[in-house]
Design a protein around this motif. Structure first.
Motif, PDB file in Angstrom:
ATOM      1  N   LEU A   1      50.745  -5.640  62.421  1.00 30.00           N
ATOM      2  CA  LEU A   1      52.015  -5.889  61.317  1.00 30.00           C
ATOM      3  C   LEU A   1      51.443  -5.384  60.021  1.00 30.00           C
ATOM      4  O   LEU A   1      52.283  -4.864  59.164  1.00 30.00           O
ATOM      5  N   HIS A   2      50.034  -5.499  59.715  1.00 25.43           N
ATOM      6  CA  HIS A   2      49.956  -4.559  58.341  1.00 25.43           C
ATOM      7  C   HIS A   2      50.025  -3.358  58.330  1.00 25.43           C
ATOM      8  O   HIS A   2      50.388  -2.660  57.234  1.00 25.43           O
ATOM      9  N   ILE A   3      49.901  -2.460  59.594  1.00 26.40           N
ATOM     10  CA  ILE A   3      50.082  -1.190  59.509  1.00 26.40           C
ATOM     11  C   ILE A   3      51.651  -0.890  59.450  1.00 26.40           C
ATOM     12  O   ILE A   3      51.988  -0.272  58.756  1.00 26.40           O
TER      13      ILE A   3
ATOM     14  N   LEU B   1      52.817  -1.200  56.036  1.00 30.62           N
ATOM     15  CA  LEU B   1      52.168  -0.280  54.868  1.00 30.62           C
ATOM     16  C   LEU B   1      51.085  -0.855  54.140  1.00 30.62           C
ATOM     17  O   LEU B   1      50.849  -0.408  53.073  1.00 30.62           O
ATOM     18  N   LEU B   2      50.354  -1.857  54.706  1.00 35.41           N
ATOM     19  CA  LEU B   2      49.491  -2.587  53.911  1.00 35.41           C
ATOM     20  C   LEU B   2      48.088  -1.847  54.247  1.00 35.41           C
ATOM     21  O   LEU B   2      47.052  -2.265  53.544  1.00 35.41           O
ATOM     22  N   GLU B   3      48.147  -1.379  55.556  1.00 33.92           N
ATOM     23  CA  GLU B   3      46.909  -0.625  56.046  1.00 33.92           C
ATOM     24  C   GLU B   3      47.081   0.704  56.584  1.00 33.92           C
ATOM     25  O   GLU B   3      48.506   0.688  57.161  1.00 33.92           O
TER      26      GLU B   3
ATOM     27  N   ARG C   1      54.029   4.672  49.192  1.00 37.26           N
ATOM     28  CA  ARG C   1      53.865   3.702  50.263  1.00 37.26           C
ATOM     29  C   ARG C   1      54.209   2.220  49.495  1.00 37.26           C
ATOM     30  O   ARG C   1      55.018   1.355  50.191  1.00 37.26           O
ATOM     31  N   THR C   2      53.755   1.953  48.414  1.00 35.71           N
ATOM     32  CA  THR C   2      53.712   0.660  47.766  1.00 35.71           C
ATOM     33  C   THR C   2      55.253   0.517  47.346  1.00 35.71           C
ATOM     34  O   THR C   2      55.883  -0.492  47.568  1.00 35.71           O
ATOM     35  N   ARG C   3      55.781   1.378  46.950  1.00 29.52           N
ATOM     36  CA  ARG C   3      57.173   1.589  46.511  1.00 29.52           C
ATOM     37  C   ARG C   3      58.121   1.316  47.903  1.00 29.52           C
ATOM     38  O   ARG C   3      59.199   0.641  47.595  1.00 29.52           O
ATOM     39  N   ILE C   4      57.766   1.923  48.789  1.00 23.17           N
ATOM     40  CA  ILE C   4      58.769   1.749  49.997  1.00 23.17           C
ATOM     41  C   ILE C   4      58.443   0.167  50.538  1.00 23.17           C
ATOM     42  O   ILE C   4      59.504  -0.409  50.795  1.00 23.17           O
ATOM     43  N   ARG C   5      57.365  -0.439  50.470  1.00 23.52           N
ATOM     44  CA  ARG C   5      56.941  -1.670  50.804  1.00 23.52           C
ATOM     45  C   ARG C   5      57.801  -2.734  50.043  1.00 23.52           C
ATOM     46  O   ARG C   5      58.245  -3.487  50.490  1.00 23.52           O
ATOM     47  N   ARG C   6      57.759  -2.549  48.678  1.00 28.20           N
ATOM     48  CA  ARG C   6      58.488  -3.403  47.957  1.00 28.20           C
ATOM     49  C   ARG C   6      59.917  -3.355  47.905  1.00 28.20           C
ATOM     50  O   ARG C   6      60.617  -4.352  47.868  1.00 28.20           O
ATOM     51  N   MET C   7      60.205  -2.293  48.417  1.00 30.10           N
ATOM     52  CA  MET C   7      61.756  -2.020  48.394  1.00 30.10           C
ATOM     53  C   MET C   7      62.331  -2.560  49.872  1.00 30.10           C
ATOM     54  O   MET C   7      63.444  -3.085  49.938  1.00 30.10           O
TER      55      MET C   7
ATOM     56  N   GLY D   1      60.028  -7.159  53.857  1.00 32.53           N
ATOM     57  CA  GLY D   1      59.426  -8.580  53.562  1.00 32.53           C
ATOM     58  C   GLY D   1      58.485  -9.237  54.185  1.00 32.53           C
ATOM     59  O   GLY D   1      58.741  -8.950  55.382  1.00 32.53           O
ATOM     60  N   PHE D   2      57.450  -9.765  53.618  1.00 34.85           N
ATOM     61  CA  PHE D   2      56.623 -10.715  54.524  1.00 34.85           C
ATOM     62  C   PHE D   2      56.873 -12.171  54.616  1.00 34.85           C
ATOM     63  O   PHE D   2      56.817 -12.652  53.534  1.00 34.85           O
ATOM     64  N   VAL D   3      56.475 -12.879  55.649  1.00 33.57           N
ATOM     65  CA  VAL D   3      56.176 -14.192  55.750  1.00 33.57           C
ATOM     66  C   VAL D   3      54.939 -14.369  56.573  1.00 33.57           C
ATOM     67  O   VAL D   3      54.856 -13.783  57.744  1.00 33.57           O
ATOM     68  N   TYR D   4      54.223 -15.141  55.904  1.00 32.19           N
ATOM     69  CA  TYR D   4      52.909 -15.508  56.472  1.00 32.19           C
ATOM     70  C   TYR D   4      52.798 -17.102  56.817  1.00 32.19           C
ATOM     71  O   TYR D   4      53.765 -17.810  56.679  1.00 32.19           O
ATOM     72  N   GLN D   5      51.608 -17.315  57.916  1.00 33.59           N
ATOM     73  CA  GLN D   5      51.490 -18.686  58.342  1.00 33.59           C
ATOM     74  C   GLN D   5      51.509 -19.787  57.100  1.00 33.59           C
ATOM     75  O   GLN D   5      51.894 -20.650  57.225  1.00 33.59           O
TER      76      GLN D   5
HETATM   77  P1  ADP Z   1      52.979  -7.232  44.793  1.00 33.60           P
HETATM   78  O1  ADP Z   1      54.262  -7.190  44.116  1.00 33.60           O
HETATM   79  O2  ADP Z   1      52.467  -8.895  44.700  1.00 33.60           O
HETATM   80  O3  ADP Z   1      51.851  -6.551  44.088  1.00 33.60           O
HETATM   81  P2  ADP Z   1      52.660  -5.700  47.012  1.00 33.60           P
HETATM   82  O4  ADP Z   1      53.864  -4.606  46.843  1.00 33.60           O
HETATM   83  O5  ADP Z   1      51.242  -5.307  46.734  1.00 33.60           O
HETATM   84  O6  ADP Z   1      53.189  -6.916  46.218  1.00 33.60           O
HETATM   85  O7  ADP Z   1      52.707  -6.353  48.510  1.00 33.60           O
HETATM   86  C1  ADP Z   1      54.089  -6.854  49.095  1.00 33.60           C
HETATM   87  C2  ADP Z   1      53.854  -7.733  50.076  1.00 33.60           C
HETATM   88  O8  ADP Z   1      52.430  -7.717  50.639  1.00 33.60           O
HETATM   89  C3  ADP Z   1      53.697  -9.390  49.272  1.00 33.60           C
HETATM   90  O9  ADP Z   1      54.223 -10.407  50.031  1.00 33.60           O
HETATM   91  C4  ADP Z   1      52.070  -9.482  49.498  1.00 33.60           C
HETATM   92  O10 ADP Z   1      51.912 -11.005  49.498  1.00 33.60           O
HETATM   93  C5  ADP Z   1      51.614  -8.848  50.545  1.00 33.60           C
HETATM   94  N1  ADP Z   1      50.460  -8.236  50.592  1.00 33.60           N
HETATM   95  C6  ADP Z   1      49.912  -7.347  49.844  1.00 33.60           C
HETATM   96  N2  ADP Z   1      48.726  -6.908  50.074  1.00 33.60           N
HETATM   97  C7  ADP Z   1      48.192  -7.744  51.077  1.00 33.60           C
HETATM   98  C8  ADP Z   1      47.250  -7.719  52.094  1.00 33.60           C
HETATM   99  N3  ADP Z   1      46.000  -7.197  51.640  1.00 33.60           N
HETATM  100  N4  ADP Z   1      47.243  -8.191  53.180  1.00 33.60           N
HETATM  101  C9  ADP Z   1      48.244  -9.071  53.593  1.00 33.60           C
HETATM  102  N5  ADP Z   1      49.376  -8.900  52.547  1.00 33.60           N
HETATM  103  C10 ADP Z   1      49.540  -8.621  51.503  1.00 33.60           C
END
Ligand code: ADP
Ligand code: ADP
Length: 225
Positions: free
Chosen positions: A50-52, A55-57, A79-85, A88-92
């Motif tokens: 899921l992290h890969i 784009l978190l890893e 990568r951060t721009r694509i992730r934000r755009m 979406g993430f949901v955690y436990q």
């Molecule tokens: P932010 O706008 O808060 O800086 P990011 O773009 O860094 O958010 O991250 C987007 C999503 O990924 C958010 O829901 C954030 O909680 C989650 N996230 C960021 N870094 C990690 C991480 N190392 N492990 C797990 N989830 C993360």
């Protein structure tokens, strides 16, 4: 294009002198509007996957396509721009901001992306109402039940209209009845919005309601019946 495509994804962690290859060539595609359950034992690499995909890893080999865009070699800022755009993430555990209301928690990511407060709050209200929280808009997380908190987290994850929703045991800390309710609301929203969803869960009954089920076997994704 496909919402998500993983091709030949490899991930290894160093362990003392050796290396533990936890993903060994993962191939997985998910199209828009499709929901996929990832059902696999603890330690098999679900969170890593899921992290890969989110784009978190970084992977050590292979490619991650988000909406057709190859991401492995992009600079981190891109990568951060694509992730934000797009993701979406949901955690436990919900990670909502305790000092803000449900409405503000859902509106905030949209305001960060440039919407006015008014626009952001209108969409937040729609999403929360859809999830049955129309009467909880001004409650802070501590004033909500576990199931309600998780529904706020789902609304927040979908607030920016992502193309891909990634969830790691989203109902893992809820009782069976509440899980069922939250999961139902989430899958309904997935269908309604056409977002692609990859949801790790241990709950086979909930997994059976999704479009596809996959597992991790010896570091590879295998389709289940
Ligand atoms: P932010 O706008 O808060 O800086 P990011 O773009 O860094 O958010 O991250 C987007 C999503 O990924 C958010 O829901 C954030 O909680 C989650 N996230 C960021 N870094 C990690 C991480 N190392 N492990 C797990 N989830 C993360
Ligand atoms: P799951 O989510 O299926 O429980 P994870 O992806 O969290 O599995 O972890 C898979 C395996 O990789 C575990 O054995 C874990 O100890 C190992 N692992 C995960 N992250 C790291 C890391 N950052 N460094 C070293 N080993 C890790």
């Amino acid at each position: 294009p496909l919402a998500l495509a993983l091709t030949g994804v490899v991930r290894r962690y160093t362990q003392g002198q050796g290396a533990l290859e936890i993903l060994r060539g993962v191939d997985l595609t998910i199209s828009h509007g499709q929901s996929v359950a990832l059902v696999a034992p603890s330690g098999s690499g679900k969170s890593t996957l899921l992290h890969i995909a989110g784009l978190l890893e970084h992977s050590d080999a292979g490619e991650v396509f988000i909406d057709g865009t190859p991401t492995a070699r992009l600079p981190d800022a891109e990568r951060t721009r694509i992730r934000r755009m797009s993701i979406g993430f949901v955690y436990q555990f919900h990670h909502l901001l305790g000092e803000f209301t449900a409405l503000e928690n859902v509106a905030m990511p949209q305001m960060i992306r440039g919407l006015t407060r008014k626009e952001a709050e209108a969409r937040a209200k729609d999403l929360l109402s859809y999830l049955g929280l129309g009467a909880r808009l001004t409650h802070r997380p501590a004033e909500l039940s576990g199931g309600e908190q998780q529904r706020v987290a789902i609304a927040r994850a979908l607030a920016n209209a992502p193309r891909l929703l990634l969830a790691d045991e989203p109902t893992g800390n809820l009782d069976p009845k509440t899980s069922d309710h939250v999961f139902g609301a989430m899958t309904e929203l997935v269908r309604a919005t056409g977002v692609a969803a990859l949801i790790a869960t241990h709950n086979l009954e909930l997994a059976s309601r999704m479009d596809r089920r996959v597992t991790l076997r010896e570091g590879k994704v295998v389709e289940l019946a």
